[in-house]
Enzyme design. Sequence first.
Site, PDB file in Angstrom:
ATOM      1  CB  ILE A  15      38.773  36.326  38.173  1.00  0.00           C
ATOM      2  CG1 ILE A  15      39.746  35.173  37.943  1.00  0.00           C
ATOM      3  CG2 ILE A  15      37.670  36.282  37.114  1.00  0.00           C
ATOM      4  CD1 ILE A  15      39.130  33.798  38.141  1.00  0.00           C
ATOM      5  CE1 TYR A 151      36.727  28.410  46.951  1.00  0.00           C
ATOM      6  CE2 TYR A 151      37.294  26.460  45.678  1.00  0.00           C
ATOM      7  CZ  TYR A 151      37.069  27.820  45.746  1.00  0.00           C
ATOM      8  OH  TYR A 151      37.182  28.583  44.619  1.00  0.00           O
TER       9      TYR A 151
END
Length: 279
Positions: A15, A151
């Site tokens: 990204i 995470y």
Amino acid sequence: MSSKVVLITGTSSGIGLAAAVAAARAGWRVVATLRDPGRADALCAAAADAGVELDVRRLDVTDEASVAAAIDGVVADHGRLDAVINNAGAGHLGTLENESVDAVRAVMEVNFFGVLHVSKAALPHLRASGGRLITVTSVGGVVGQPFNEAYCAAKFAVEGYMESLAPVAARLGVTVSVVEPGAVATEFVNNIGLDLAGEVAAAGPYAEALQAYVDRTVAQFHNGAQTPAEAAEAVLEALTADRPAFRLQTSDWARDFTGVKLADLDGSAVLGLTGGWVG
């Protein structure tokens, strides 16, 4: 537009790379940063293919001195900073009983404190320009996911921090947004650096649940993932829209998935959904 400057972290692939190229094509002067400039080949090739120029610099989000040097250098060389896109991050797979707390701290250093380091250094310049602070989080910053405790905790923390900061920053002219991708066909999963078969073999009583999760996740990334360029469209919207939303998802799937949580007052819908991922 040609005078506006955006700094993007984590641009070696995925990204971040796609967003750097897209922003440059939209007329921004893009400072594309990465921890290891030796990994800039794909970034430079993509820029050349697109016919755009990027200012490629080193920035390690976990090193405050590196962050300060990068931000100060951009302002010294370009005279301004109009936007920051916090994209750098690291994946992680594990569960509490089977990993050390130090491993969890390491995940937080990259995915949470790294965002804070960059944002704190950039904010005085964004105030001066009436700029934008954009952070790429994850659907994992809204919905907790099995074997992603650390995470998701880091991404939840980022979302909470930015949601709390947004009205404060807005009073001083800075727009804050978060972008929530789902599965994206990037090197992100591979960059976790795990031997999945070995992890399952060493998981003890969690082995069956971990195998079910791995099977489901690998299939999702292989069959239903967005391209980085598709995900970067939401980042570009946050960068260029007249009045960008605080929270932007990168796909219909991501909107549906996060919508389960945002409409789930008692938590039963989320746990009913993710419980199926582990058998």
